[in-house]
Scaffold this motif. Structure first.
Motif, PDB file in Angstrom:
ATOM      1  N   VAL A 107     -20.887  10.372 -43.663  1.00  0.00           N
ATOM      2  CA  VAL A 107     -20.532   9.425 -42.608  1.00  0.00           C
ATOM      3  C   VAL A 107     -21.828   8.876 -42.022  1.00  0.00           C
ATOM      4  CG1 VAL A 107     -19.260   9.078 -40.461  1.00  0.00           C
ATOM      5  CG2 VAL A 107     -18.417  10.718 -42.161  1.00  0.00           C
ATOM      6  N   LYS A 108     -22.252   7.724 -42.534  1.00  0.00           N
ATOM      7  CA  LYS A 108     -23.567   7.177 -42.225  1.00  0.00           C
ATOM      8  C   LYS A 108     -23.662   6.542 -40.847  1.00  0.00           C
ATOM      9  CE  LYS A 108     -26.558   6.180 -44.893  1.00  0.00           C
ATOM     10  NZ  LYS A 108     -27.925   6.733 -45.088  1.00  0.00           N
ATOM     11  N   ASP A 109     -22.601   5.868 -40.430  1.00  0.00           N
ATOM     12  CA  ASP A 109     -22.663   5.101 -39.188  1.00  0.00           C
ATOM     13  C   ASP A 109     -21.262   5.003 -38.608  1.00  0.00           C
ATOM     14  OD1 ASP A 109     -23.746   3.646 -37.121  1.00  0.00           O
ATOM     15  OD2 ASP A 109     -24.510   2.017 -38.377  1.00  0.00           O
ATOM     16  N   ILE A 110     -21.187   4.595 -37.340  1.00  0.00           N
ATOM     17  CA  ILE A 110     -19.907   4.606 -36.622  1.00  0.00           C
ATOM     18  C   ILE A 110     -19.816   3.414 -35.677  1.00  0.00           C
ATOM     19  CG2 ILE A 110     -18.570   5.832 -34.839  1.00  0.00           C
ATOM     20  CD1 ILE A 110     -18.454   7.333 -37.414  1.00  0.00           C
ATOM     21  N   ILE A 111     -18.617   2.843 -35.593  1.00  0.00           N
ATOM     22  CA  ILE A 111     -18.225   2.059 -34.427  1.00  0.00           C
ATOM     23  C   ILE A 111     -17.068   2.813 -33.786  1.00  0.00           C
ATOM     24  CG2 ILE A 111     -17.119  -0.061 -33.603  1.00  0.00           C
ATOM     25  CD1 ILE A 111     -18.625  -1.627 -35.677  1.00  0.00           C
ATOM     26  N   HIS A 112     -17.201   3.117 -32.528  1.00  0.00           N
ATOM     27  CA  HIS A 112     -16.168   3.881 -31.813  1.00  0.00           C
ATOM     28  C   HIS A 112     -16.189   3.386 -30.373  1.00  0.00           C
ATOM     29  CE1 HIS A 112     -13.351   7.190 -31.682  1.00  0.00           C
ATOM     30  NE2 HIS A 112     -14.001   7.780 -30.688  1.00  0.00           N
ATOM     31  N   SER A 113     -15.403   2.360 -30.101  1.00  0.00           N
ATOM     32  CA  SER A 113     -15.574   1.591 -28.873  1.00  0.00           C
ATOM     33  C   SER A 113     -14.239   1.217 -28.254  1.00  0.00           C
ATOM     34  CB  SER A 113     -16.371   0.321 -29.192  1.00  0.00           C
ATOM     35  OG  SER A 113     -16.344  -0.592 -28.133  1.00  0.00           O
ATOM     36  N   THR A 114     -14.229   1.087 -26.941  1.00  0.00           N
ATOM     37  CA  THR A 114     -13.011   0.701 -26.223  1.00  0.00           C
ATOM     38  C   THR A 114     -13.003  -0.774 -25.825  1.00  0.00           C
ATOM     39  OG1 THR A 114     -14.007   1.338 -24.099  1.00  0.00           O
ATOM     40  CG2 THR A 114     -12.700   3.018 -25.252  1.00  0.00           C
ATOM     41  N   VAL A 115     -13.978  -1.558 -26.267  1.00  0.00           N
ATOM     42  CA  VAL A 115     -14.078  -2.938 -25.774  1.00  0.00           C
ATOM     43  C   VAL A 115     -13.196  -3.921 -26.535  1.00  0.00           C
ATOM     44  CG1 VAL A 115     -16.409  -2.592 -24.888  1.00  0.00           C
ATOM     45  CG2 VAL A 115     -16.093  -3.472 -27.210  1.00  0.00           C
ATOM     46  N   ASP A 167     -22.163  -6.799 -39.196  1.00  0.00           N
ATOM     47  CA  ASP A 167     -23.565  -6.356 -39.225  1.00  0.00           C
ATOM     48  C   ASP A 167     -23.694  -4.969 -39.852  1.00  0.00           C
ATOM     49  OD1 ASP A 167     -24.384  -8.698 -38.051  1.00  0.00           O
ATOM     50  OD2 ASP A 167     -24.527  -7.864 -36.023  1.00  0.00           O
ATOM     51  N   LYS A 168     -22.822  -4.053 -39.457  1.00  0.00           N
ATOM     52  CA  LYS A 168     -22.914  -2.688 -39.973  1.00  0.00           C
ATOM     53  C   LYS A 168     -22.497  -2.604 -41.443  1.00  0.00           C
ATOM     54  CE  LYS A 168     -22.671  -0.078 -35.649  1.00  0.00           C
ATOM     55  NZ  LYS A 168     -23.944   0.654 -35.829  1.00  0.00           N
ATOM     56  N   MET A 169     -21.595  -3.471 -41.850  1.00  0.00           N
ATOM     57  CA  MET A 169     -21.252  -3.519 -43.273  1.00  0.00           C
ATOM     58  C   MET A 169     -22.461  -3.944 -44.099  1.00  0.00           C
ATOM     59  SD  MET A 169     -17.352  -4.966 -43.566  1.00  0.00           S
ATOM     60  CE  MET A 169     -17.389  -4.808 -45.369  1.00  0.00           C
ATOM     61  N   HIS A 170     -23.188  -4.927 -43.608  1.00  0.00           N
ATOM     62  CA  HIS A 170     -24.392  -5.380 -44.313  1.00  0.00           C
ATOM     63  C   HIS A 170     -25.495  -4.316 -44.248  1.00  0.00           C
ATOM     64  CE1 HIS A 170     -22.673  -9.180 -45.241  1.00  0.00           C
ATOM     65  NE2 HIS A 170     -22.675  -9.639 -43.995  1.00  0.00           N
ATOM     66  N   ASP A 171     -25.696  -3.718 -43.063  1.00  0.00           N
ATOM     67  CA  ASP A 171     -26.751  -2.717 -42.896  1.00  0.00           C
ATOM     68  C   ASP A 171     -26.529  -1.496 -43.790  1.00  0.00           C
ATOM     69  OD1 ASP A 171     -27.901  -4.340 -41.005  1.00  0.00           O
ATOM     70  OD2 ASP A 171     -27.169  -3.192 -39.277  1.00  0.00           O
ATOM     71  N   LEU A 197      -8.213 -11.090 -40.058  1.00  0.00           N
ATOM     72  CA  LEU A 197      -8.475 -12.522 -40.186  1.00  0.00           C
ATOM     73  C   LEU A 197      -9.869 -12.876 -39.691  1.00  0.00           C
ATOM     74  CD1 LEU A 197      -5.016 -13.938 -39.026  1.00  0.00           C
ATOM     75  CD2 LEU A 197      -5.923 -13.829 -41.362  1.00  0.00           C
ATOM     76  N   LEU A 198     -10.309 -12.233 -38.608  1.00  0.00           N
ATOM     77  CA  LEU A 198     -11.634 -12.506 -38.053  1.00  0.00           C
ATOM     78  C   LEU A 198     -12.740 -12.004 -38.983  1.00  0.00           C
ATOM     79  CD1 LEU A 198     -11.028 -11.560 -34.306  1.00  0.00           C
ATOM     80  CD2 LEU A 198     -11.558 -13.840 -35.174  1.00  0.00           C
ATOM     81  N   ILE A 199     -12.570 -10.809 -39.525  1.00  0.00           N
ATOM     82  CA  ILE A 199     -13.611 -10.193 -40.341  1.00  0.00           C
ATOM     83  C   ILE A 199     -13.700 -10.821 -41.722  1.00  0.00           C
ATOM     84  CG2 ILE A 199     -14.312  -8.036 -41.461  1.00  0.00           C
ATOM     85  CD1 ILE A 199     -13.035  -6.583 -39.034  1.00  0.00           C
ATOM     86  N   LYS A 200     -12.553 -11.131 -42.314  1.00  0.00           N
ATOM     87  CA  LYS A 200     -12.514 -11.614 -43.692  1.00  0.00           C
ATOM     88  C   LYS A 200     -13.347 -12.885 -43.893  1.00  0.00           C
ATOM     89  CE  LYS A 200      -9.227 -11.889 -47.482  1.00  0.00           C
ATOM     90  NZ  LYS A 200      -7.792 -11.793 -47.870  1.00  0.00           N
ATOM     91  N   LYS A 201     -13.390 -13.714 -42.863  1.00  0.00           N
ATOM     92  CA  LYS A 201     -14.139 -14.966 -42.956  1.00  0.00           C
ATOM     93  C   LYS A 201     -15.640 -14.739 -43.077  1.00  0.00           C
ATOM     94  CE  LYS A 201     -10.826 -17.512 -40.077  1.00  0.00           C
ATOM     95  NZ  LYS A 201     -10.641 -18.228 -38.780  1.00  0.00           N
ATOM     96  N   ARG A 202     -16.115 -13.560 -42.662  1.00  0.00           N
ATOM     97  CA  ARG A 202     -17.553 -13.325 -42.556  1.00  0.00           C
ATOM     98  C   ARG A 202     -18.123 -12.431 -43.654  1.00  0.00           C
ATOM     99  NH1 ARG A 202     -19.653 -13.958 -37.629  1.00  0.00           N
ATOM    100  NH2 ARG A 202     -21.578 -13.931 -38.858  1.00  0.00           N
ATOM    101  N   LEU A 203     -17.270 -11.964 -44.568  1.00  0.00           N
ATOM    102  CA  LEU A 203     -17.764 -11.080 -45.610  1.00  0.00           C
ATOM    103  C   LEU A 203     -18.521 -11.858 -46.675  1.00  0.00           C
ATOM    104  CD1 LEU A 203     -14.691  -8.730 -46.182  1.00  0.00           C
ATOM    105  CD2 LEU A 203     -16.697  -8.324 -44.753  1.00  0.00           C
ATOM    106  N   SER A 204     -19.441 -11.172 -47.338  1.00  0.00           N
ATOM    107  CA  SER A 204     -20.144 -11.797 -48.453  1.00  0.00           C
ATOM    108  C   SER A 204     -19.243 -11.761 -49.683  1.00  0.00           C
ATOM    109  CB  SER A 204     -21.448 -11.055 -48.749  1.00  0.00           C
ATOM    110  OG  SER A 204     -21.179  -9.835 -49.395  1.00  0.00           O
ATOM    111  N   GLU A 205     -19.623 -12.471 -50.717  1.00  0.00           N
ATOM    112  CA  GLU A 205     -18.813 -12.531 -51.944  1.00  0.00           C
ATOM    113  C   GLU A 205     -18.753 -11.192 -52.666  1.00  0.00           C
ATOM    114  OE1 GLU A 205     -20.535 -14.839 -55.147  1.00  0.00           O
ATOM    115  OE2 GLU A 205     -22.462 -14.890 -54.062  1.00  0.00           O
ATOM    116  N   HIS A 206     -19.656 -10.285 -52.336  1.00  0.00           N
ATOM    117  CA  HIS A 206     -19.693  -8.980 -52.993  1.00  0.00           C
ATOM    118  C   HIS A 206     -18.935  -7.909 -52.204  1.00  0.00           C
ATOM    119  CE1 HIS A 206     -22.624 -10.731 -55.657  1.00  0.00           C
ATOM    120  NE2 HIS A 206     -23.438 -10.993 -54.646  1.00  0.00           N
ATOM    121  N   GLN A 207     -18.396  -8.283 -51.063  1.00  0.00           N
ATOM    122  CA  GLN A 207     -17.680  -7.324 -50.230  1.00  0.00           C
ATOM    123  C   GLN A 207     -16.179  -7.621 -50.239  1.00  0.00           C
ATOM    124  OE1 GLN A 207     -20.022  -8.146 -46.669  1.00  0.00           O
ATOM    125  NE2 GLN A 207     -20.951  -6.121 -46.798  1.00  0.00           N
TER     126      GLN A 207
END
Length: 210
Positions: free
Chosen positions: A77-85, A96-100, A119-129
């Motif tokens: 488990v390399k990294d985490i987003i765990h947020s209430t916002v 950003d974390k997907m790329h990092d 829908l929000l995330i899919k627009k921002r992925l690279s062609e390899h993701q």
């Protein structure tokens, strides 16, 4: 006191005492310095998203690297987003974390507010993701009790997690989920890892079970 013991919750007179009734106490989890893992053993890089909007539940996504060792796997488990916002505030961070972390596939729960996040995330992925939506059809508690032992056996966490506020919050929630009683707002960490465990059981069925 060895390395595993020092991650337990309560220190009394120099000895560590686990809280009672916890499903995954810290002493049962594996912690190492994840900056030292050998890259040549990594075979899969993925993330699993448990959507949540504001209101107490966590928007929870672990970013994981899977290594293959002989006839078994290890999920780091390399990294985490765990947020209430909420979703919108975290969408850019997911990208950003997907790329990092060089994530190849994001598995995202499509229940409820998950559709909006997809829908929000899919627009921002690279062609390899890739983004793969999945519907959670099983009750959370059933899913957790079906897969938590797999998490305990095959997942490895960052020994330096206390230096990352969200990773620390994730570990605290993960290791305070009770076998019985009120787990309100504590389910997201363990649930998203159990979803990841379910994915790995299918993907590496032959390696794990012959």
């Amino acid at each position: 006191v060895d390395n595993k013991d020092k991650y337990n919750n309560i220190v009394l007179g120099g000895w560590i005492q686990e809280p009672e009734g916890v499903l995954l106490p810290k002493s049962k989890l594996k912690f190492i310095d994840l900056s030292t893992i050998p890259e040549e053993n990594i075979v899969f890089k993925f993330a699993v998203g448990d959507p949540a909007d504001t209101g107490g539940d966590k928007f929870s996504i672990p970013f994981m690297h899977v290594a293959l060792y002989e006839n078994s796997i290890v999920c780091y488990v390399k990294d985490i987003i765990h947020s209430t916002v909420g979703i919108e505030a975290n969408t850019e961070r997911v990208i950003d974390k997907m790329h990092d972390n060089l994530i190849e596939e994001l598995f995202y729960e499509s229940n409820g507010v998950g559709i909006a996040a997809i829908l929000l995330i899919k627009k921002r992925l690279s062609e390899h993701q890739k983004l793969k939506a999945f519907a959670a059809t099983i009750n959370k508690e059933v899913r957790i009790f079906s897969h938590y032992e797999f998490v305990q056996k095959y997942f490895v966490f960052d020994i330096n997690y206390e230096q990352n506020a969200e990773y620390k919050s994730f570990i605290n929630d993960l290791t305070s989920y009770s076998k019985e009683g009120d787990n309100k707002h504590k389910k997201d960490a363990i649930d998203v890892l159990c979803s990841a465990a379910s994915i790995l059981k299918i993907k590496y069925k032959r390696v794990l079970y012959g």
